[in-house]
Write a protein that holds these residues in place. Structure first.
Motif, PDB file in Angstrom:
ATOM      1  N   THR A 139       0.811  -1.226   0.000  1.00 46.77           N
ATOM      2  CA  THR A 139       0.000   0.000   0.000  1.00 46.77           C
ATOM      3  C   THR A 139       0.838   1.267   0.000  1.00 46.77           C
ATOM      4  O   THR A 139       0.283   2.364   0.054  1.00 46.77           O
ATOM      5  CB  THR A 139      -0.916   0.032   1.231  1.00 46.77           C
ATOM      6  N   GLY A 140       2.157   1.120  -0.021  1.00 47.62           N
ATOM      7  CA  GLY A 140       2.990   2.307   0.019  1.00 47.62           C
ATOM      8  C   GLY A 140       3.177   2.873   1.409  1.00 47.62           C
ATOM      9  O   GLY A 140       3.451   4.065   1.564  1.00 47.62           O
ATOM     10  N   GLY A 141       3.008   2.030   2.434  1.00 50.38           N
ATOM     11  CA  GLY A 141       3.276   2.471   3.791  1.00 50.38           C
ATOM     12  C   GLY A 141       2.069   2.647   4.683  1.00 50.38           C
ATOM     13  O   GLY A 141       2.214   3.038   5.848  1.00 50.38           O
ATOM     14  N   LYS A 142       0.863   2.364   4.189  1.00 54.68           N
ATOM     15  CA  LYS A 142      -0.314   2.474   5.046  1.00 54.68           C
ATOM     16  C   LYS A 142      -0.251   1.431   6.159  1.00 54.68           C
ATOM     17  O   LYS A 142       0.182   0.309   5.938  1.00 54.68           O
ATOM     18  CB  LYS A 142      -1.591   2.269   4.232  1.00 54.68           C
ATOM     19  N   PRO A 143      -0.674   1.779   7.365  1.00 54.52           N
ATOM     20  CA  PRO A 143      -0.644   0.806   8.463  1.00 54.52           C
ATOM     21  C   PRO A 143      -1.612  -0.338   8.214  1.00 54.52           C
ATOM     22  O   PRO A 143      -2.621  -0.180   7.516  1.00 54.52           O
ATOM     23  CB  PRO A 143      -1.051   1.631   9.688  1.00 54.52           C
ATOM     24  N   ALA A 144      -1.299  -1.471   8.787  1.00 53.55           N
ATOM     25  CA  ALA A 144      -2.137  -2.656   8.609  1.00 53.55           C
ATOM     26  C   ALA A 144      -3.518  -2.429   9.215  1.00 53.55           C
ATOM     27  O   ALA A 144      -3.657  -1.718  10.210  1.00 53.55           O
ATOM     28  CB  ALA A 144      -1.470  -3.866   9.256  1.00 53.55           C
ATOM     29  N   PRO A 145      -4.552  -3.038   8.656  1.00 52.35           N
ATOM     30  CA  PRO A 145      -5.912  -2.847   9.183  1.00 52.35           C
ATOM     31  C   PRO A 145      -6.099  -3.536  10.522  1.00 52.35           C
ATOM     32  O   PRO A 145      -5.339  -4.440  10.901  1.00 52.35           O
ATOM     33  CB  PRO A 145      -6.785  -3.488   8.094  1.00 52.35           C
ATOM     34  N   PHE A 201     -10.406 -12.628   6.277  1.00 51.07           N
ATOM     35  CA  PHE A 201     -10.488 -11.199   5.957  1.00 51.07           C
ATOM     36  C   PHE A 201      -9.099 -10.596   5.750  1.00 51.07           C
ATOM     37  O   PHE A 201      -8.933  -9.676   4.937  1.00 51.07           O
ATOM     38  CB  PHE A 201     -11.244 -10.458   7.054  1.00 51.07           C
ATOM     39  N   VAL A 202      -8.105 -11.118   6.453  1.00 50.78           N
ATOM     40  CA  VAL A 202      -6.731 -10.644   6.240  1.00 50.78           C
ATOM     41  C   VAL A 202      -6.270 -11.008   4.829  1.00 50.78           C
ATOM     42  O   VAL A 202      -5.707 -10.170   4.104  1.00 50.78           O
ATOM     43  CB  VAL A 202      -5.784 -11.250   7.292  1.00 50.78           C
ATOM     44  N   VAL A 203      -6.494 -12.242   4.439  1.00 51.70           N
ATOM     45  CA  VAL A 203      -6.108 -12.682   3.093  1.00 51.70           C
ATOM     46  C   VAL A 203      -6.816 -11.841   2.038  1.00 51.70           C
ATOM     47  O   VAL A 203      -6.194 -11.390   1.056  1.00 51.70           O
ATOM     48  CB  VAL A 203      -6.433 -14.182   2.903  1.00 51.70           C
ATOM     49  N   ARG A 204      -8.091 -11.612   2.217  1.00 52.35           N
ATOM     50  CA  ARG A 204      -8.849 -10.827   1.242  1.00 52.35           C
ATOM     51  C   ARG A 204      -8.354  -9.381   1.176  1.00 52.35           C
ATOM     52  O   ARG A 204      -8.257  -8.799   0.097  1.00 52.35           O
ATOM     53  CB  ARG A 204     -10.336 -10.868   1.591  1.00 52.35           C
ATOM     54  N   ALA A 205      -8.009  -8.794   2.341  1.00 53.31           N
ATOM     55  CA  ALA A 205      -7.565  -7.405   2.360  1.00 53.31           C
ATOM     56  C   ALA A 205      -6.228  -7.243   1.638  1.00 53.31           C
ATOM     57  O   ALA A 205      -6.058  -6.335   0.813  1.00 53.31           O
ATOM     58  CB  ALA A 205      -7.450  -6.909   3.800  1.00 53.31           C
ATOM     59  N   VAL A 206      -5.272  -8.110   1.945  1.00 57.18           N
ATOM     60  CA  VAL A 206      -3.957  -8.019   1.305  1.00 57.18           C
ATOM     61  C   VAL A 206      -4.077  -8.296  -0.188  1.00 57.18           C
ATOM     62  O   VAL A 206      -3.483  -7.581  -1.019  1.00 57.18           O
ATOM     63  CB  VAL A 206      -2.968  -8.999   1.956  1.00 57.18           C
ATOM     64  N   THR A 207      -4.841  -9.316  -0.537  1.00 59.38           N
ATOM     65  CA  THR A 207      -4.989  -9.668  -1.952  1.00 59.38           C
ATOM     66  C   THR A 207      -5.658  -8.548  -2.729  1.00 59.38           C
ATOM     67  O   THR A 207      -5.238  -8.216  -3.848  1.00 59.38           O
ATOM     68  CB  THR A 207      -5.792 -10.966  -2.084  1.00 59.38           C
ATOM     69  N   ALA A 208      -6.686  -7.942  -2.155  1.00 64.51           N
ATOM     70  CA  ALA A 208      -7.403  -6.866  -2.849  1.00 64.51           C
ATOM     71  C   ALA A 208      -6.486  -5.689  -3.138  1.00 64.51           C
ATOM     72  O   ALA A 208      -6.530  -5.086  -4.217  1.00 64.51           O
ATOM     73  CB  ALA A 208      -8.601  -6.422  -2.016  1.00 64.51           C
ATOM     74  N   VAL A 209      -5.625  -5.352  -2.174  1.00 63.83           N
ATOM     75  CA  VAL A 209      -4.688  -4.242  -2.376  1.00 63.83           C
ATOM     76  C   VAL A 209      -3.745  -4.540  -3.533  1.00 63.83           C
ATOM     77  O   VAL A 209      -3.494  -3.689  -4.393  1.00 63.83           O
ATOM     78  CB  VAL A 209      -3.906  -3.974  -1.079  1.00 63.83           C
ATOM     79  N   GLN A 210      -3.223  -5.758  -3.561  1.00 66.38           N
ATOM     80  CA  GLN A 210      -2.278  -6.087  -4.622  1.00 66.38           C
ATOM     81  C   GLN A 210      -2.958  -6.170  -5.982  1.00 66.38           C
ATOM     82  O   GLN A 210      -2.379  -5.747  -6.997  1.00 66.38           O
ATOM     83  CB  GLN A 210      -1.560  -7.391  -4.286  1.00 66.38           C
ATOM     84  N   LEU A 211      -4.161  -6.693  -6.024  1.00 66.34           N
ATOM     85  CA  LEU A 211      -4.888  -6.719  -7.290  1.00 66.34           C
ATOM     86  C   LEU A 211      -5.168  -5.305  -7.784  1.00 66.34           C
ATOM     87  O   LEU A 211      -5.060  -5.011  -8.981  1.00 66.34           O
ATOM     88  CB  LEU A 211      -6.197  -7.495  -7.128  1.00 66.34           C
ATOM     89  N   GLU A 212      -5.520  -4.411  -6.867  1.00 69.63           N
ATOM     90  CA  GLU A 212      -5.785  -3.022  -7.238  1.00 69.63           C
ATOM     91  C   GLU A 212      -4.515  -2.340  -7.749  1.00 69.63           C
ATOM     92  O   GLU A 212      -4.542  -1.646  -8.769  1.00 69.63           O
ATOM     93  CB  GLU A 212      -6.335  -2.270  -6.034  1.00 69.63           C
ATOM     94  N   ARG A 213      -3.399  -2.553  -7.053  1.00 69.88           N
ATOM     95  CA  ARG A 213      -2.144  -1.931  -7.491  1.00 69.88           C
ATOM     96  C   ARG A 213      -1.705  -2.508  -8.831  1.00 69.88           C
ATOM     97  O   ARG A 213      -1.202  -1.789  -9.699  1.00 69.88           O
ATOM     98  CB  ARG A 213      -1.053  -2.171  -6.442  1.00 69.88           C
ATOM     99  N   GLY A 214      -1.871  -3.813  -8.979  1.00 73.43           N
ATOM    100  CA  GLY A 214      -1.488  -4.437 -10.254  1.00 73.43           C
ATOM    101  C   GLY A 214      -2.318  -3.952 -11.400  1.00 73.43           C
ATOM    102  O   GLY A 214      -1.801  -3.672 -12.496  1.00 73.43           O
TER     103      GLY A 214
END
Length: 225
Positions: A139-145, A201-214
């Motif tokens: 996420t470029g440095g955003k804190p973990a949820p 929910f952790v897996v979904r959150a991390v995956t969603a961020v990477q899919l969005e960045r990609g």
């Protein structure tokens, strides 16, 4: 005009995330079944012959219910092992992607992906740090949820309270606990199930961020020379 740098090449993570989510839900269901069997043992009550483990290496024959509980616990252990392997496979992929997206090395060396879960004391924070580092790098440095902290607290409770993956009592000893101290066992079961659901929910959150960045990188226009 100079061309912009090419978009980052990321490993595909959608499929690995789906498999990880399915494995986590299956592991949670296995612990629900385990809790049901512990309730059945408590309701049936300890046989007049006493606990299965008589001490000094002596064991009485198991009842049909106790024997079926052994099967449930063994099956749950197999499911948990598969879940761990699938989760680590997903974690490897997202760590590689986080390094690409952040342009920096991971905070922890690769060996900690495996040993961080079992080394005493270190296993109290290293696994959480692995996932937090991936999220922040993606996420470029955003804190973990907050869900990451919820997952980790539930995992620790389940691990140290009696039914987690690192628990060392034999099946017969757990059977005896079901007869004499059911509620602590059920609380541990609930923590493990909650940790599995939170991990989804952790897996979904991390995956969603990477899919969005990609997707954003792939869609970025490249100016003509």
């Amino acid at each position: 005009m100079a061309q912009s740098p090419p978009p980052p090449v990321l490993q595909p993570v959608r499929g690995a995330a789906r498999v990880a989510v399915a494995a986590l839900l299956l592991a949670g269901a296995a612990w629900v079944v385990r809790a049901v069997w512990e309730i059945r043992l408590a309701v049936a009550g300890e046989p007049a012959s006493g606990p299965p483990d008589r001490g000094d290496g002596s064991h009485r024959p198991l009842t049909a219910l106790e024997d079926s509980y052994h099967v449930v616990v063994t099956a749950g252990g197999v499911v948990a092992l598969i879940c761990a392997l699938v989760f680590l496979s997903w974690l490897w992929r997202v760590r590689d992607n986080a390094r690409v997206l952040s342009g920096r090395p991971a905070r922890y060396s690769d060996i900690w992906v495996y040993v961080g879960w079992s080394v005493p004391v270190m296993n109290l924070w290293v696994p959480r740090g692995l996932v937090a580092d991936v999220y922040e790098g993606s996420t470029g440095g955003k804190p973990a949820p907050m869900i990451l902290n919820i997952w980790w607290v539930l995992w620790l409770v389940g691990m140290v309270s009696g039914v987690g993956l690192l628990y060392q009592d034999s099946k017969d000893e757990v059977v005896e606990r079901a007869y004499t101290e059911l509620w602590p066992l059920l609380a541990s079961d609930a923590a493990v199930v909650g940790a599995a659901v939170a991990a989804v929910f952790v897996v979904r959150a991390v995956t969603a961020v990477q899919l969005e960045r990609g997707a954003a990188g792939a869609a970025a226009p490249v100016p003509a020379a």
